[in-house]
Design an enzyme around this catalytic site. Structure first.
Site, PDB file in Angstrom:
ATOM      1  N   GLN A 166      16.768  78.859  85.637  1.00  0.00           N
ATOM      2  CA  GLN A 166      17.146  79.889  84.659  1.00  0.00           C
ATOM      3  C   GLN A 166      15.897  80.553  84.073  1.00  0.00           C
ATOM      4  O   GLN A 166      15.855  81.777  83.878  1.00  0.00           O
ATOM      5  CB  GLN A 166      17.986  79.243  83.559  1.00  0.00           C
ATOM      6  CG  GLN A 166      18.320  80.142  82.399  1.00  0.00           C
ATOM      7  CD  GLN A 166      19.363  79.518  81.491  1.00  0.00           C
ATOM      8  OE1 GLN A 166      20.558  79.590  81.781  1.00  0.00           O
ATOM      9  NE2 GLN A 166      18.942  78.895  80.411  1.00  0.00           N
ATOM     10  N   MET A 183      25.057  77.478  74.243  1.00  0.00           N
ATOM     11  CA  MET A 183      26.512  77.391  74.372  1.00  0.00           C
ATOM     12  C   MET A 183      27.075  76.397  73.350  1.00  0.00           C
ATOM     13  O   MET A 183      28.223  75.966  73.474  1.00  0.00           O
ATOM     14  CB  MET A 183      26.890  76.977  75.801  1.00  0.00           C
ATOM     15  CG  MET A 183      26.379  77.981  76.846  1.00  0.00           C
ATOM     16  SD  MET A 183      27.265  77.909  78.398  1.00  0.00           S
ATOM     17  CE  MET A 183      26.940  76.232  78.902  1.00  0.00           C
ATOM     18  N   GLY A 184      26.269  75.990  72.372  1.00  0.00           N
ATOM     19  CA  GLY A 184      26.744  75.070  71.340  1.00  0.00           C
ATOM     20  C   GLY A 184      26.791  73.635  71.833  1.00  0.00           C
ATOM     21  O   GLY A 184      26.175  73.294  72.838  1.00  0.00           O
ATOM     22  N   ASP A 243      16.524  73.849  82.189  1.00  0.00           N
ATOM     23  CA  ASP A 243      17.158  74.758  83.145  1.00  0.00           C
ATOM     24  C   ASP A 243      16.056  75.570  83.823  1.00  0.00           C
ATOM     25  O   ASP A 243      15.861  76.760  83.539  1.00  0.00           O
ATOM     26  CB  ASP A 243      18.163  75.645  82.416  1.00  0.00           C
ATOM     27  CG  ASP A 243      19.296  74.824  81.821  1.00  0.00           C
ATOM     28  OD1 ASP A 243      20.217  74.468  82.564  1.00  0.00           O
ATOM     29  OD2 ASP A 243      19.229  74.506  80.619  1.00  0.00           O
ATOM     30  N   HIS A 301      18.360  71.521  71.945  1.00  0.00           N
ATOM     31  CA  HIS A 301      18.589  72.826  71.307  1.00  0.00           C
ATOM     32  C   HIS A 301      17.788  72.935  70.007  1.00  0.00           C
ATOM     33  O   HIS A 301      17.227  73.992  69.700  1.00  0.00           O
ATOM     34  CB  HIS A 301      20.069  72.999  70.953  1.00  0.00           C
ATOM     35  CG  HIS A 301      21.011  72.966  72.121  1.00  0.00           C
ATOM     36  ND1 HIS A 301      21.909  71.951  72.319  1.00  0.00           N
ATOM     37  CD2 HIS A 301      21.210  73.845  73.141  1.00  0.00           C
ATOM     38  CE1 HIS A 301      22.635  72.198  73.396  1.00  0.00           C
ATOM     39  NE2 HIS A 301      22.227  73.339  73.927  1.00  0.00           N
ATOM     40  N   SER A 346      21.758  66.720  77.208  1.00  0.00           N
ATOM     41  CA  SER A 346      22.650  67.759  77.716  1.00  0.00           C
ATOM     42  C   SER A 346      23.965  67.669  76.964  1.00  0.00           C
ATOM     43  O   SER A 346      24.429  66.562  76.640  1.00  0.00           O
ATOM     44  CB  SER A 346      22.901  67.558  79.217  1.00  0.00           C
ATOM     45  OG  SER A 346      24.035  68.307  79.631  1.00  0.00           O
ATOM     46  N   HIS A 396      22.335  69.426  70.592  1.00  0.00           N
ATOM     47  CA  HIS A 396      21.618  68.147  70.596  1.00  0.00           C
ATOM     48  C   HIS A 396      20.166  68.461  70.265  1.00  0.00           C
ATOM     49  O   HIS A 396      19.822  69.636  70.009  1.00  0.00           O
ATOM     50  CB  HIS A 396      21.783  67.450  71.947  1.00  0.00           C
ATOM     51  CG  HIS A 396      21.498  68.336  73.121  1.00  0.00           C
ATOM     52  ND1 HIS A 396      20.243  68.840  73.390  1.00  0.00           N
ATOM     53  CD2 HIS A 396      22.313  68.848  74.079  1.00  0.00           C
ATOM     54  CE1 HIS A 396      20.292  69.590  74.466  1.00  0.00           C
ATOM     55  NE2 HIS A 396      21.539  69.630  74.903  1.00  0.00           N
TER      56      HIS A 396
HETATM   57  P1  AMP Z   1      22.932  75.380  76.842  1.00  0.00           P
HETATM   58  O1  AMP Z   1      23.607  75.291  75.507  1.00  0.00           O
HETATM   59  O2  AMP Z   1      23.118  74.166  77.684  1.00  0.00           O
HETATM   60  O3  AMP Z   1      23.193  76.683  77.551  1.00  0.00           O
HETATM   61  O4  AMP Z   1      21.374  75.393  76.525  1.00  0.00           O
HETATM   62  C1  AMP Z   1      20.830  76.344  75.643  1.00  0.00           C
HETATM   63  C2  AMP Z   1      19.331  76.291  75.752  1.00  0.00           C
HETATM   64  O5  AMP Z   1      18.860  74.988  75.425  1.00  0.00           O
HETATM   65  C3  AMP Z   1      18.837  76.586  77.172  1.00  0.00           C
HETATM   66  O6  AMP Z   1      17.660  77.389  77.093  1.00  0.00           O
HETATM   67  C4  AMP Z   1      18.531  75.222  77.705  1.00  0.00           C
HETATM   68  O7  AMP Z   1      17.539  75.217  78.706  1.00  0.00           O
HETATM   69  C5  AMP Z   1      18.037  74.522  76.455  1.00  0.00           C
HETATM   70  N1  AMP Z   1      18.166  73.070  76.613  1.00  0.00           N
HETATM   71  C6  AMP Z   1      19.269  72.383  77.014  1.00  0.00           C
HETATM   72  N2  AMP Z   1      18.997  71.059  77.083  1.00  0.00           N
HETATM   73  C7  AMP Z   1      17.695  70.910  76.729  1.00  0.00           C
HETATM   74  C8  AMP Z   1      16.814  69.780  76.619  1.00  0.00           C
HETATM   75  N3  AMP Z   1      17.219  68.541  76.888  1.00  0.00           N
HETATM   76  N4  AMP Z   1      15.532  70.016  76.240  1.00  0.00           N
HETATM   77  C9  AMP Z   1      15.107  71.282  75.974  1.00  0.00           C
HETATM   78  N5  AMP Z   1      15.890  72.369  76.057  1.00  0.00           N
HETATM   79  C10 AMP Z   1      17.166  72.196  76.431  1.00  0.00           C
END
Ligand code: AMP
Length: 270
Positions: free
Chosen positions: A140, A17-18, A137, A24, A172, A21
């Protein structure tokens, strides 16, 4: 067109979702290292947000995100708008039963229906060889594994470890909402998970309710935090455990001020 320009090349997909960090970026780098080509997506998917969620205020630093993906070696970034993904007349849902009802699903009704809807569209659009998701997640990953198996998606899911700040806080996109004081208090998620792991692995405690109780107390004793749930569950079906054994998922959701944070540890072969 880009994906099928050379059908012999393997493609990796990194859906996000952009507001990127290093969590990602770890997914992006893993995809780049394991595939000929990698596509990342940036889409703040409205169908996985409830009306009371932070859809409108979710950060969207697109230019910076594109630079970060480029620096990580990503070949293509797909950044659709909601009307590209859900044009007038759109009306198909993808519902995974069972594992969506618990934990996050119980507290965010409809959330995983939005996730499976958008991820199945991204799988069909990009048709990747491998798709990369974060352990952060945890539920998920369980839901998507079931969807891939049940609907015969022709790809491998690759689950990558949670990337953390030096003090343990899981990275996050929502951490930027935290004030300096809340940022300190937010370490209780990691600290309570580490305590739970010690109780199980060092002290041989097998009573799951004792673990949940300890997490609850640690969160309740931290200012500006409110526990949403603390769970010690079977890692495969996500059912709450009485006695701890096998592969387990310890997870929690906490509101720190207005910000909802989640984290988890997986313990195997207990
Ligand atoms: P999001 O942008 O929050 O939807 O996350 C996109 C992807 O990045 C998802 O598969 C998340 O599980 C993964 N993700 C988010 N935060 C972390 C993290 N701290 N470490 C590893 N993967 C992450």
């Amino acid at each position: 067109q880009a994906r099928w320009a050379d059908p012999k090349l393997s493609w990796g997909l990194v859906p996000t979702m952009g507001a990127l960090h290093q969590g990602h970026i770890s997914l992006a780098k893993r995809s780049v290292s394991e595939n000929d080509k990698s596509c990342a997506t940036i889409f703040v998917n409205p169908t996985q947000f409830a009306p009371t969620d932070d859809l409108d205020q979710y950060p969207r630093p697109l230019e910076k995100d594109l630079e970060m993906f480029e620096a990580a070696g990503i070949d293509m970034v797909f950044t659709p708008t909601p009307d590209v993904m859900y044009p007038a007349g759109f009306g198909t849902r993808v519902i995974v039963d069972g594992v969506t009802a618990r934990l996050e699903g119980e507290h965010r009704p409809g959330h995983f229906d939005g996730v499976t809807q958008v991820v199945s569209k991204l799988f069909n659009i990009v048709q990747p060889y491998r798709a990369y998701f974060g352990q952060k997640d945890a539920q998920q990953t369980v839901v998507l594994k079931k969807m891939v198996r049940d609907l015969n998606f022709n790809l491998d899911l690759i689950i990558c470890p949670t990337v953390r700040e030096p003090d343990g806080l899981a990275m996050s996109s929502r951490n930027i909402y935290l004030s300096a004081e809340q940022r300190q208090n937010a370490t209780v998620l990691y600290r309570s998970l580490a305590k739970a792991k010690d109780m199980i692995e060092q002290d041989d405690i097998r009573d799951a309710s004792l673990i949940r109780q300890t997490i609850r107390e640690m969160v309740n004793n931290t200012p500006e935090t409110e526990l949403i749930y603390a769970s010690v569950a079977d890692g495969a079906n996500l059912r709450e455990l009485d006695q701890i054994s096998g592969n387990i998922l310890i997870s929690l959701a906490v509101r720190v001020g207005e910000t909802r944070l989640i984290d988890n540890f997986i313990l195997n072969n207990i």
